[in-house]
Design a protein around this motif. Structure first.
Motif, PDB file in Angstrom:
ATOM      1  N   MET B 295       0.843  -1.205   0.000  1.00  0.00           N
ATOM      2  CA  MET B 295       0.000   0.000   0.000  1.00  0.00           C
ATOM      3  C   MET B 295       0.874   1.250   0.000  1.00  0.00           C
ATOM      4  O   MET B 295       0.598   2.212  -0.757  1.00  0.00           O
ATOM      5  N   GLY B 298       2.288   1.742  -3.347  1.00  0.00           N
ATOM      6  CA  GLY B 298       1.243   2.197  -4.256  1.00  0.00           C
ATOM      7  C   GLY B 298       0.932   3.674  -4.068  1.00  0.00           C
ATOM      8  O   GLY B 298       0.754   4.419  -5.034  1.00  0.00           O
ATOM      9  N   LEU B 299       0.870   4.116  -2.832  1.00  0.00           N
ATOM     10  CA  LEU B 299       0.575   5.534  -2.571  1.00  0.00           C
ATOM     11  C   LEU B 299       1.693   6.418  -3.129  1.00  0.00           C
ATOM     12  O   LEU B 299       1.437   7.467  -3.725  1.00  0.00           O
ATOM     13  N   LEU B 302       1.420   6.755  -6.748  1.00  0.00           N
ATOM     14  CA  LEU B 302       0.426   7.747  -7.176  1.00  0.00           C
ATOM     15  C   LEU B 302       0.972   9.161  -7.059  1.00  0.00           C
ATOM     16  O   LEU B 302       0.253  10.133  -7.290  1.00  0.00           O
ATOM     17  N   THR B 372      -8.286  -0.279  -3.375  1.00  0.00           N
ATOM     18  CA  THR B 372      -8.152   1.039  -2.747  1.00  0.00           C
ATOM     19  C   THR B 372      -7.302   1.969  -3.616  1.00  0.00           C
ATOM     20  O   THR B 372      -7.655   3.146  -3.831  1.00  0.00           O
ATOM     21  N   LEU B 373      -6.190   1.443  -4.114  1.00  0.00           N
ATOM     22  CA  LEU B 373      -5.301   2.270  -4.936  1.00  0.00           C
ATOM     23  C   LEU B 373      -5.985   2.674  -6.247  1.00  0.00           C
ATOM     24  O   LEU B 373      -5.854   3.817  -6.701  1.00  0.00           O
ATOM     25  N   GLU B 377      -6.823   6.499  -7.160  1.00  0.00           N
ATOM     26  CA  GLU B 377      -6.295   7.092  -8.397  1.00  0.00           C
ATOM     27  C   GLU B 377      -7.405   7.820  -9.166  1.00  0.00           C
ATOM     28  O   GLU B 377      -7.248   8.971  -9.584  1.00  0.00           O
ATOM     29  N   GLY B 392      -0.375   3.614  -8.938  1.00  0.00           N
ATOM     30  CA  GLY B 392      -0.529   3.026  -7.611  1.00  0.00           C
ATOM     31  C   GLY B 392      -0.573   1.506  -7.678  1.00  0.00           C
ATOM     32  O   GLY B 392       0.180   0.802  -6.992  1.00  0.00           O
ATOM     33  N   VAL B 393      -1.465   1.017  -8.539  1.00  0.00           N
ATOM     34  CA  VAL B 393      -1.640  -0.434  -8.673  1.00  0.00           C
ATOM     35  C   VAL B 393      -0.336  -1.090  -9.146  1.00  0.00           C
ATOM     36  O   VAL B 393       0.083  -2.136  -8.622  1.00  0.00           O
ATOM     37  N   ALA B 396       2.246  -1.305  -6.375  1.00  0.00           N
ATOM     38  CA  ALA B 396       1.874  -2.323  -5.388  1.00  0.00           C
ATOM     39  C   ALA B 396       2.134  -3.717  -5.955  1.00  0.00           C
ATOM     40  O   ALA B 396       2.694  -4.588  -5.278  1.00  0.00           O
TER      41      ALA B 396
END
Lengths: 405, 405
Positions: B295, B298-299, B302, B372-373, B377, B392-393, B396
């Protein structure tokens, strides 16, 4: 370790009782975040449903996350300042619990006491209020230890006349017996789910009058880390978890973060109240009266003697004297082992002296009453007591026939 | 009023999170009386399972009926006498909560503070203990407000060296991060179910060392109505509900009546711990580390900036700075409305400044992280933030690929 495999029990003691299946089902609903619009709407609905249960228009009507005594402590720690005088009417163990909690929160406690199995008159209570001039008067409505139901219709007016706040613990009595918070001018009333409301223990509904709310809000202190630095006012409540002012901020429009509401227990509490609202509070009380009286008739039909002032017994718990010389706990264990039926004994001076049989919530049903009487008859006989054959079941069925609704 | 119809939510905030379906299912089990042999056996099993969760051999390991802060208050009111000095290490809102609760129970509170987003060194804590010589040192392990994970491995030894009892609030951290109660010599540790344990809020596991138990038992007062008239000893604990001595009597072989255990919450607490025991505590921590790091990657993918000292971040909550000028609460509301995904903001100085994304318990899963990601996004883009497509995806998934177990 294995998964849970609970045995099937018919819980006919003084509580907890079997939860209504609808309550259990509601509690399996999916979780939602605590400030989700759906969740706050559900909290508001729950407040509204409990206004019906308590017979009140009090805005401050919600649930405390804990068992019934959590709400008792929340009430007393929030409305009583250390050193203030609290008058408690004690007619059983749960009056003593109020005394114990009031002492722990620093009150100067005075009590009036009645022998277990009796209730107070309004005059006795007013006389004590006059003599002691407390800040708060506290009592239980139904003391499960003795099965007694304290008349309260006149108490609120007496308290208001003398400028005293009133607190009532209605855990054992609510929905099984009439309780009219507003009509009786009661200030704070609390209860639990595990008796006539037909739910599991773990959520404690409470209602707070505007008068009591003012007293609590005069002691408002916002939690550090949330506040804008305002220092608060009045004597800070000696508990964070039980600070009813903070709980009102959490349940109110400001939605100020406090604990994380137990969604599962909230779901259960909501469904308990929804069941009562559907049935009607008066109808629920009448149902408890009917089945409680059938149980009482059945116990007498077995030749047993009821305990306490029957004119003031709660509808939903019957105390019965354990026959002289009978090992009461052994018989209870046999009833549990053989029939899967649980009844209770009592506390203190009544431990081993009386059994307590509950007829509450989902178990305030004809089949539950009859199964209990049949099982008890069998066990009494096996323990050597001479019992009229079918005497319990017959007396209960006669009662149902004569009181058909 | 209609039956409960909760919307489907993926709860990726700082808690509560979606309960593991096995926990919800266990909680729908039939109720059994509180002193039924099956029930007391189930209570004992639950104690045993939580010994595994806490990494302890402490006999006194059980659950308090309430939300996580119920156990915090129970710990502090039971081990701290009014007027005793408590040193609290504050690195976020939940350190302030400890301060607030300690003050309310009458402690003389001293704090050491760190900027939000950082943790204390052992030396800083030892120096403060040396300077203030408190009776009790209290801290949170993981402060969800800041996502920081306070290192504790050396703290117990420091406390023992100086004759200080230690209390740790592990609500947000337990099972997501290593916590070794016995190996680290911690005296009292408590938590809740609604984070990495994968259950609903409303039950608060606690463990108590022999040393702390002696302190508590030196203040034993049996409830009036249950006692044989013995007066008790020491300074009476200023709460009945939170008196850990009475709770130990209830959970112990004397089974002295106290509250009515919330069977439904107990069932849930037991299943939460059983899931952890099946997986293994270390494996559960590793799972949280894996998905939390995915996560976080991924953040960053982004284009967002993480908040706080990443070397001391909890595995299971990631703080991320809200891009300058972006209406963070509006975006969160859109994410909830459009994707049914909940993330959180924070408190006090961090309210509206960071979002907090949780990866906890049942939701510490690849699909939950990726959903979530992907949702975030989309919302970032709709709110006008330039976001790398799939950034993000992809980040991750790359993390999962590079850290395949």
């Amino acid at each position: 370790m294995d998964q849970l495999n609970p045995p099937t029990r018919l819980l006919m003691g003084p509580g907890p009782i079997n939860a209504d299946p609808r309550v259990t089902r509601a509690m399996s609903s999916a979780l939602v975040g605590q400030f989700d619009p759906w969740m706050t709407a559900t909290m508001n609905e729950t407040m509204d449903l409990y206004r019906t249960v308590f017979g009140t228009k009090n805005w401050a009507t919600f649930v405390v996350d804990g068992t019934s005594r959590a709400a008792i402590e929340a009430a007393l720690v929030s409305i009583v300042e250390p050193g203030q005088k609290v008058l408690i009417a004690v007619m059983g163990r749960f009056g003593l619990l109020l005394k114990e909690i009031a002492e722990r929160v620093g009150a100067e406690v005075v009590t009036i006491e009645r022998p277990w199995g009796t209730v107070f008159t309004d005059a006795e209570i007013e006389e004590a209020i006059r003599a002691h001039q407390p800040a708060v008067f506290a009592t239980v409505q139904g003391d499960t230890a003795t099965t007694m139901n304290q008349p309260l219709a006149g108490i609120g007016a007496i308290c208001r006349k003398h400028g005293v706040l009133s607190y009532v613990d209605a855990t054992a009595s609510i929905v099984g017996n009439t309780l009219l918070t507003d009509e009786w001018d009661l200030d704070v009333v609390s209860c639990g789910l595990q008796k006539c409301l037909g739910g599991p223990s773990g959520s404690a509904p409470i209602t707070i009058s505007e008068r009591a709310r003012e007293v609590i809000e005069a002691r408002a202190h916002v939690e550090a880390g949330l506040s804008d630095g305002t220092a608060g006012q009045g004597v800070r409540i000696a508990s964070n978890y039980f600070d009813l002012g903070m709980l009102m901020d959490y349940w109110g429009p400001t939605r100020l973060n406090h604990h994380t509401e137990s969604a599962t227990m909230l779901y259960g509490a909501r469904e308990c109240a929804r069941l009562v609202a559907e049935e009607g509070v008066a109808q629920a009380v009448a149902r408890h009266a009917l089945h409680g009286a059938a149980m009482a008739a059945g116990l007498k039909g077995l030749g047993l003697e009821l305990f306490g002032d029957q004119a003031h017994r709660m509808n939903n718990v019957i105390g019965v004297k354990i026959p002289e010389g009978l090992p009461g706990d052994e018989l209870r264990a046999a009833l549990l082992e053989d029939f899967g039926i649980e009844i209770g004994t009592s506390f203190g001076p009544l431990a081993g002296v009386v059994w307590r049989v509950g007829v509450m919530g989902y178990n305030a049903r004809r089949d539950a009453v009859l199964a209990t009487l049949a099982g008890l008859e069998a066990e009494l006989r096996r323990f050597g007591v001479r019992v009229p054959a079918g005497g319990g079941v017959d007396a209960a069925l006669d009662h149902y026939r004569d009181n058909a609704r």
